[in-house]
Design a protein around this motif. Sequence first.
Motif, PDB file in Angstrom:
ATOM      1  N   TRP A 152      68.709  43.747  -9.576  1.00 34.27           N
ATOM      2  CA  TRP A 152      67.808  43.312  -8.510  1.00 34.27           C
ATOM      3  C   TRP A 152      67.188  41.957  -8.858  1.00 34.27           C
ATOM      4  O   TRP A 152      66.858  41.675 -10.010  1.00 34.27           O
ATOM      5  CB  TRP A 152      66.694  44.336  -8.310  1.00 34.27           C
ATOM      6  N   ILE A 170      63.269  49.737 -11.118  1.00 36.26           N
ATOM      7  CA  ILE A 170      64.134  49.071 -10.139  1.00 36.26           C
ATOM      8  C   ILE A 170      65.589  49.254 -10.557  1.00 36.26           C
ATOM      9  O   ILE A 170      65.879  49.676 -11.679  1.00 36.26           O
ATOM     10  CB  ILE A 170      63.825  47.556 -10.020  1.00 36.26           C
ATOM     11  N   GLN A 214      63.124  41.344  -4.624  1.00 36.53           N
ATOM     12  CA  GLN A 214      63.307  42.788  -4.462  1.00 36.53           C
ATOM     13  C   GLN A 214      62.384  43.565  -5.390  1.00 36.53           C
ATOM     14  O   GLN A 214      61.786  44.571  -4.994  1.00 36.53           O
ATOM     15  CB  GLN A 214      64.757  43.177  -4.758  1.00 36.53           C
TER      16      GLN A 214
END
Length: 365
Positions: A301, A297, A305
């Motif tokens: 985030w 990711i 998310q």
Amino acid sequence: MGLQCGIVGLPNVGKSTLFSALTNIQNVAANYEFATIDPNIGNVSVPDRRLGVLEEIVKPQRVVPATVEFVDIAGLVKGASKGGGRGNAFLTNIREVDATIHVIRCFDDPNIVRSAGPVNPVSDKEVIEFELQLKDLDSVEKKISKTERAAKAGDAKSKAELAALQRYQTHLQQGKNARTMDASDEEKEAVSDLFLLTMKPMLYVANVDEKNLHADNAYVKALREAVKPEGAEVLRICAVLEAQIAEIEDTEEKKMFLEEYGLQESGLDQMIRSGYHLLDLVTYFTAGEKEVRAWTIHKGWKAPQAAGVIHSDLERGFIRAEVIKMADYEKYRSEAACRDAGKINIEGKDYVVQDGDIMHFRHNS
């Protein structure tokens, strides 16, 4: 989400050799221009010692690492922005990647063809840079032409967009990359639909011979000086050696081979780590009896998310996340022991996921 890096470079700089080594794909690495006609794509598992730790503790049925997708993009020559060489294909393919790895030859070898004359890494860098800037300038100027009419009619949004486009136009005309312009979020938004080639993060790989593995030669020093104004990273890698490393399947044998050359890790590991840094990426983990998996990711985030990377339903129905820090998991050796020790944190929607977090998401089905 995965990381996609495009590997670019002038003909015969060693990029196809490096690509073959990185992806363990025995692709053509011929000693002539345009050996790579179409982009070749290879998925590479991200090496991460933490996966090994979790596998040892959890003993899952399977382990799934994060992956990086490498794209070997066709050779580029002067005039590519106008369609020269295989330029049109090159420029189309590079738009689709997240970051660009520019392989530059930094060694002498009379047996390897270089049509432009003596080895000159700074010149090689400038050739590709110039072609990308020209293509970006063309994209910006086309949008300027479309935006001017609405701006002249008094549309405030179009006026602001036009001003931003004109700033990028001037910047590119000065021979500068779009990513180096000090632009506001609004100005960046004005060109976001253009997918500017010189807006992408760039990592430079200096392809050296074995004798220059541990110290910069004159070519590498010149390249570092040339990229200093944009603060770019230069990695020193020997593509030929990486090809040999890629052929070794046994982990211990590979470790011994690296040690023989005074290396602690392969060029692949270096490139992946640098790619993560370039794109501000982090990894979190899920761990259960069926599967231990690494998830990639963007840094910053929040928990919903991050959950959405697994499945969009998890993001939509997010309730909370149970989080264990890797150091605690290593110390206590099980989820139950972490729970007994009070080392499982319950986090809500505003929790910013940290690199190495082990997570379990609660959600509405």
